[in-house]
Design a protein around this motif. Sequence first.
Motif, PDB file in Angstrom:
ATOM      1  N   ALA A 391       0.836  -1.192   0.000  1.00  0.00           N
ATOM      2  CA  ALA A 391       0.000   0.000   0.000  1.00  0.00           C
ATOM      3  C   ALA A 391       0.874   1.246   0.000  1.00  0.00           C
ATOM      4  N   ALA A 392       0.337   2.330  -0.507  1.00  0.00           N
ATOM      5  CA  ALA A 392       1.079   3.585  -0.511  1.00  0.00           C
ATOM      6  C   ALA A 392       1.428   3.973   0.918  1.00  0.00           C
ATOM      7  N   ALA A 393       2.667   4.343   1.122  1.00  0.00           N
ATOM      8  CA  ALA A 393       3.127   4.686   2.465  1.00  0.00           C
ATOM      9  C   ALA A 393       2.455   5.949   2.964  1.00  0.00           C
ATOM     10  N   THR A 394       2.115   5.947   4.232  1.00  0.00           N
ATOM     11  CA  THR A 394       1.547   7.135   4.849  1.00  0.00           C
ATOM     12  C   THR A 394       2.592   8.239   4.891  1.00  0.00           C
ATOM     13  N   ALA A 395       2.230   9.421   4.409  1.00  0.00           N
ATOM     14  CA  ALA A 395       3.159  10.542   4.433  1.00  0.00           C
ATOM     15  C   ALA A 395       3.304  11.035   5.866  1.00  0.00           C
ATOM     16  N   LEU A 396       4.525  11.104   6.352  1.00  0.00           N
ATOM     17  CA  LEU A 396       4.789  11.571   7.704  1.00  0.00           C
ATOM     18  C   LEU A 396       5.220  13.037   7.648  1.00  0.00           C
ATOM     19  N   THR A 397       4.686  13.819   8.528  1.00  0.00           N
ATOM     20  CA  THR A 397       5.004  15.242   8.574  1.00  0.00           C
ATOM     21  C   THR A 397       5.968  15.501   9.719  1.00  0.00           C
TER      22      THR A 397
END
Length: 791
Positions: A391-397
Amino acid sequence: MENVKGSPSGIGPDPAVLAEIQQRVLWLATRIVDAANHDRETGDGVKVGGHQASSASLVSVLTALYFAHLDAADRVSVKPHASPVYHAIQYLLGNLDRSYLATLRAFGGLQSYPSRTKDPDDVDFSTGSVGLGAAAPLFAAATRRYVDAHFGARPHSRFVAVIGDAELDEGNIWEAVADPATDGLGNVLWIVDVNRQSLDRVVPGVRIAQWEQQFAGAGWQVVEAKYGHALQAAFAQPGGDQLRAWIDAMPNEQYQSLFGLEPAGVRERFLDGAPPGVGQFCADRSDEDLASLVTDLAGHDIGSLLDAFATCDGEKDRPSVLFAYTIKGWGLPIAGNPRNHSALLTTGQVDQMRERLGLTEATEWDRLDPMTPAGQWAAARREHLARPQPAAATALTIPDATGVRAARPIATQEAFGRILVDLSRLESVAPYLVTAAPDVATSTNLAGFINRTGVFSPVPRRSWSEDPVLKWAEGPEGHHIELGISEMNLFLLLGQLGLAFDLSDQRLLPVGTVYDPFVLRGLDAFIYSVYSGARFIVAGTPSGVSLAPEGGAHQSTITASVGLELPNVTFIEPAYAVALDWLLCGALQSVAAAGGPPGTEAAETGSYYFRLTTRAIDQQPFQAARDRLGDAILRRQVLAGGYRLVDAATTAAEGAPPVYLVGCGAVMPEVLAAAAELADEGIAATVVDVTSPDRLYRAWQRTLRQGVRTATAPSVAGALRSVFPDRAPVVTAHDAASHTMSWLGSALGVPAVSLGVDSFGQSGAVADLYRAHDLDSGSIVNAALAALSLR
């Protein structure tokens, strides 16, 4: 120990189909090595090598795993010397193009040992440095347990390591097995290839018994797959108990000598010293039947192996280790030969094997015929083992900074702990942060983070002592993983936490701490993890002779050089808290992003090594640089690797001879004091604070390599040009080996004098140690005068 009995379970393919597949696997693995040595001209006269015998011993085990046992979510580490078997299986499963089969150990081809980052087919765990690839799945399983506890359960995976028996001589194996962080991992299986041969010798049987006891003592389930079906049937006959007792008692060296003998010789050697009852049991058997019987080991009996795997799967609350007894060189003319480790079949022997299997030179590389049961089963297994696209990786801020305040003198180690606490307060960061330390968490300033986030444990554990400073609360919600005193385990765990995005479909932000001198104790695992593509941050602290009272045993000197030279690692050593804040947040951004625009810090691959100190230094000089340059420019230069802390061009008299005083880390107060003294003598001393010798060095090397590869004159790297705009002599000062920054003179084309710690330290005050290693301000002044005289 339990010897697993078993017959084909009836579930899955016909045993004859698996037997046909394993023969094709054996052929391809053997031919892959043969082609590398006999079909390809290297032009350099160096033996290509390969391990036909070591591969052959695991043909049955790997065939049973991939063609009858594994599921798509399972992860496997393959013994280094069995890489040809792994690639042969991937080819038969349709996961490797035929063109690669003749490229073992060729540039751009199949690697000598399985590699996550270099091989063309998917490899779960790199192996090669023996013992590390074996332990990696154990820490991958520990990582999965952490991920499941914090982000929800992933599809069930078994973490399997297929290892050589001689690998169990490696100390890191037992450090991993004994660590409490790896307790209770019922989804771990180690399969030991008991072929009884290492590079130089036959492994004594007593060692195997010791290993089994050590595993059992660590709480593992221990299983043996020792005897094949024919021997098990013989044991059940009258007198068979004496046969078994004799084989069990026979020294490994004697048993190993049976292989390679003619059948009559096998009888004579086998009965040498045997009780009379054993001779009577064997009397009615022909030489050929007896030779086949007494060498019938379960490690080449797929039915027995599958039953052993099932027994291991049945244990849910602890790891399992399976000792699979095999023959080194199984199925080959060199089987059991004590010198077969790196032996190669002759071309004639390969021709005979090809003919025996019904292959020709035109068909020898073919996959299994899709119209046959074996070909159809391989196709079915390919479909069964196919992994879904991640799955597309969760963007971390990650923020550019936490805004750490540093109004008073502060050490970078203390600032590091405060920055982590601030990050743990951010909802966009906190869930993904995980720290680890080998019993040095509190002494490396992780206490504040632990107080906020807790210590990870699969189950809640009651604390029986109250500590007003440290709240050691253990439970599934914790974000710190505490290890025993093993730096190898630290780097293996960081490596697997840093690969969680691939092996557990979850991106993490792993941060580890370790006393800096003991980075070297974990160096092999450090290298292994970054070679495997892991992304993490490690802080080595305290460092250098600045840890003055501790003495030479705790004073690191060459670790900075190691950090500079390690591929896939960015070495960072800031002096000031705000610079550390920017650099640490930038590193976390890169770990989270796994890449970025070329030329940026986010584009860096791999991991980050921060070298910190407990020496508190005045932060006002950095604040003065902020006021002069502004945060935007200063942050950019700090991240690029260096900036002018004091710019003499703005204050020096016209015509004053210029010199650059370049410091890194804890020595900046001495560098500043030297600059002030030189200014009083009419010398324009610009102070440069190098935050990352690594980034400056790489910037220089990029321009050089570009010039070499394009046959053009190299330019001065932008990162260097902005910090060193004028040509002037250079003095470098670093609480580390002097050569860590000695290249700077060559990069700038100017005279240079490098100061550092080039001998072992000792106890004393900081001033004593700095004076002894020429890092005091007076020595730096004299070095500047020497550099000026070289113009």
